[in-house]
Design an enzyme around this catalytic site. Structure first.
Site, PDB file in Angstrom:
ATOM      1  N   ASN A  53      -2.970  -1.142  11.198  1.00  8.71           N
ATOM      2  CA  ASN A  53      -1.736  -0.505  11.661  1.00  8.71           C
ATOM      3  C   ASN A  53      -1.676   0.999  11.443  1.00  8.71           C
ATOM      4  OD1 ASN A  53      -0.678  -3.068  12.423  1.00  8.71           O
ATOM      5  ND2 ASN A  53      -0.189  -3.457  10.280  1.00  8.71           N
ATOM      6  N   THR A  54      -2.750   1.611  10.939  1.00  4.73           N
ATOM      7  CA  THR A  54      -2.851   3.063  10.821  1.00  4.73           C
ATOM      8  C   THR A  54      -4.034   3.511  11.672  1.00  4.73           C
ATOM      9  OG1 THR A  54      -1.900   3.158   8.602  1.00  4.73           O
ATOM     10  CG2 THR A  54      -3.299   4.998   9.259  1.00  4.73           C
ATOM     11  N   MET A  92       3.691  -2.756  10.062  1.00  5.43           N
ATOM     12  CA  MET A  92       4.558  -1.913   9.248  1.00  5.43           C
ATOM     13  C   MET A  92       4.102  -0.461   9.231  1.00  5.43           C
ATOM     14  SD  MET A  92       6.748  -4.191   8.337  1.00  5.43           S
ATOM     15  CE  MET A  92       7.731  -3.408   7.075  1.00  5.43           C
ATOM     16  N   SER A 115      -2.499  -0.772  -4.391  1.00  6.30           N
ATOM     17  CA  SER A 115      -3.230  -0.575  -3.144  1.00  6.30           C
ATOM     18  C   SER A 115      -2.894   0.806  -2.592  1.00  6.30           C
ATOM     19  CB  SER A 115      -2.841  -1.652  -2.124  1.00  6.30           C
ATOM     20  OG  SER A 115      -3.454  -1.418  -0.873  1.00  6.30           O
ATOM     21  N   PHE A 139       2.205   1.159   6.744  1.00 11.13           N
ATOM     22  CA  PHE A 139       2.243   1.795   5.416  1.00 11.13           C
ATOM     23  C   PHE A 139       3.574   2.529   5.176  1.00 11.13           C
ATOM     24  CE2 PHE A 139      -2.680   2.443   5.093  1.00 11.13           C
ATOM     25  CZ  PHE A 139      -2.854   1.080   4.911  1.00 11.13           C
ATOM     26  N   ASN A 154      -7.881  -8.636   4.422  1.00 15.37           N
ATOM     27  CA  ASN A 154      -6.632  -8.102   4.959  1.00 15.37           C
ATOM     28  C   ASN A 154      -6.182  -8.977   6.135  1.00 15.37           C
ATOM     29  OD1 ASN A 154      -4.495  -6.216   5.564  1.00 15.37           O
ATOM     30  ND2 ASN A 154      -5.757  -4.574   4.732  1.00 15.37           N
ATOM     31  N   TYR A 201       0.778 -14.102   0.045  1.00 15.37           N
ATOM     32  CA  TYR A 201       1.786 -13.274   0.717  1.00 15.37           C
ATOM     33  C   TYR A 201       2.580 -14.167   1.666  1.00 15.37           C
ATOM     34  CZ  TYR A 201       3.725  -9.671   3.875  1.00 15.37           C
ATOM     35  OH  TYR A 201       4.549  -8.902   4.650  1.00 15.37           O
ATOM     36  N   THR A 256       0.832  -1.185   0.000  1.00 11.63           N
ATOM     37  CA  THR A 256       0.000   0.000   0.000  1.00 11.63           C
ATOM     38  C   THR A 256       0.880   1.252   0.000  1.00 11.63           C
ATOM     39  OG1 THR A 256      -1.842  -1.071   1.115  1.00 11.63           O
ATOM     40  CG2 THR A 256      -1.692   1.301   1.363  1.00 11.63           C
ATOM     41  N   ASN A 273       2.553  -8.351  11.288  1.00 11.58           N
ATOM     42  CA  ASN A 273       3.216  -7.117  10.870  1.00 11.58           C
ATOM     43  C   ASN A 273       2.479  -5.903  11.418  1.00 11.58           C
ATOM     44  OD1 ASN A 273       2.178  -5.064   8.646  1.00 11.58           O
ATOM     45  ND2 ASN A 273       1.203  -7.045   8.184  1.00 11.58           N
ATOM     46  N   SER A 283      -6.367  -1.987   7.001  1.00 10.99           N
ATOM     47  CA  SER A 283      -5.150  -2.290   7.753  1.00 10.99           C
ATOM     48  C   SER A 283      -5.354  -1.916   9.212  1.00 10.99           C
ATOM     49  CB  SER A 283      -3.964  -1.504   7.192  1.00 10.99           C
ATOM     50  OG  SER A 283      -2.849  -1.603   8.062  1.00 10.99           O
ATOM     51  N   LYS A 326     -10.808  -3.282  -0.211  1.00 11.71           N
ATOM     52  CA  LYS A 326     -10.194  -4.368   0.560  1.00 11.71           C
ATOM     53  C   LYS A 326     -10.680  -4.303   1.995  1.00 11.71           C
ATOM     54  CE  LYS A 326      -5.826  -6.715   1.415  1.00 11.71           C
ATOM     55  NZ  LYS A 326      -4.427  -6.841   0.980  1.00 11.71           N
TER      56      LYS A 326
END
Length: 349
Positions: A194-195, A129, A156, A131, A258, A330, A102, A127, A192, A229
């Site tokens: 993670n944001t 991460m 993405s 983004f 996801n 993945y 992404t 993860n 996601s 997604k």
């Protein structure tokens, strides 16, 4: 044509993976970046690409999804090659499409390290991460430099972390405008974990507003298909809301799923890592991803790209049987290597 699957499987398991898993003292992110750098080097040498293509079986059953012709059903999921570093090589590993990103409107470093963890006993990855990427324009510049790669490119796009959620639409539109000349489809990442605040964009009203703006923007110019997604953690009613909104907005399809916040299904040896924040992918997600794909396919005519826990050919077949038109890998690629691509291409022909 290409090497036998057993040879690909044995070579990766016995020779390549042990080396990669030792890189950086076992740091998963260090191995990831090293692999991409090596792929970029291969991509600059036509003779190396030809040798790779001769060794890898290629897909042989094209399919059209959302107006895009894919040479095969197996794609690389977003998150592996965010900035298109290895984009010249993925086709020659047997993939029928690659989803980059992404990416976000602004370049950003992502979350503090360490942020990528292998759960080897569970064939899983966690993860957080966040983004990390060089920005939408940098990816556009990279794709302009490379030119056509012989397979469809999905991109993405997500929200820049520093952009308030209420300003997310403009952020997504900036990425869309930068990349629509190069993308065969867009994946709208609102799922996601993670944001901060991102998953709130899956709620019915914010998602309706976002998709309406993005679909309208592409309709005026490129007509690039828009896929949304979604997270595997949505309730059934929330999945149904997403479908209602996507259909009303004239979106082209759904990508399911996801990573998950759940830690169900982990092997006992991996439980010390269960408390690491972030999204879980890999084998523990297999059944949930299949269920979400089946629910979407049974309640709408929208094409579905199935992703989550595809670790072998049976997992891929099960997603297709559940209603997916395409599958992506993945974590399975990390643990099984190119043999998994070959096995899936054969199974899904």
């Amino acid at each position: 044509m290409g090497l036998p699957t057993w040879a690909l499987r044995t070579g990766y398991r016995n020779a390549v993976r042990p080396v990669l898993f030792r890189v950086g003292g076992g740091d998963a992110e260090a191995a990831h970046h090293l692999t991409l750098r090596r792929m970029a080097q291969v991509g600059e040498h036509p003779s190396a690409i030809r040798a790779l293509a001769l060794g890898m079986p290629q897909p042989s059953s094209p399919i059209e999804v959302a107006g895009v012709r894919f040479p095969g059903r197996v794609g690389l999921a977003a998150g592996v090659d965010k900035d298109g570093v290895g984009v010249k090589v993925w086709k020659h590993l047997g993939f029928g499409h690659v989803e980059l990103g992404t990416v976000t409107a602004q370049a950003q470093p992502g979350n503090p390290q360490p942020r990528l963890f292998r759960l080897r006993g569970s064939d899983a990855i966690i993860n957080r991460m966040g983004f990390n990427n060089n920005g939408a324009q940098a990816l556009a510049d990279r794709l302009a430099e490379v030119g056509p790669i012989g397979i469809p490119i999905g991109v993405s796009i997500g929200k820049t972390k520093v952009t308030p959620v209420e300003d997310a639409i403009g952020d997504y539109l900036t990425s869309l405008a930068a990349l629509e000349e190069h993308a065969d489809y867009f994946a709208i990442n609102v799922s996601s974990p993670n944001t901060p605040g991102l998953r709130s964009l899956q709620d019915k009203e914010p998602l309706a507003e976002l998709l309406a703006e993005l679909v309208t923007a592409t309709a005026k110019r490129s007509r690039t298909p828009i896929f949304v997604k979604i997270a595997p953690d949505l309730t059934d009613s929330a999945i149904d809301d997403v479908l209602e909104v996507a259909l009303r907005a004239d979106a082209s399809g759904v990508i399911a799923t996801n990573t998950t916040l759940s830690r169900d299904g982990l092997a006992e040896a991996d439980l010390p890592l269960a408390d690491e924040a972030g999204g879980l992918s890999g084998a523990p997600l297999t059944r949930r991803a299949r269920y979400v794909v089946q629910r979407i396919a049974s309640r709408s005519s929208l094409p579905v790209i199935g992703v989550g826990g595809v670790m072998n050919a049976d997992d891929g077949r099960a997603l297709i049987d559940a209603g997916a038109s395409l599958v992506q890998i993945y974590s399975g690629f990390i643990y099984r290597g190119p043999a998994l691509v070959a096995e899936l291409n054969r199974a899904l022909s």
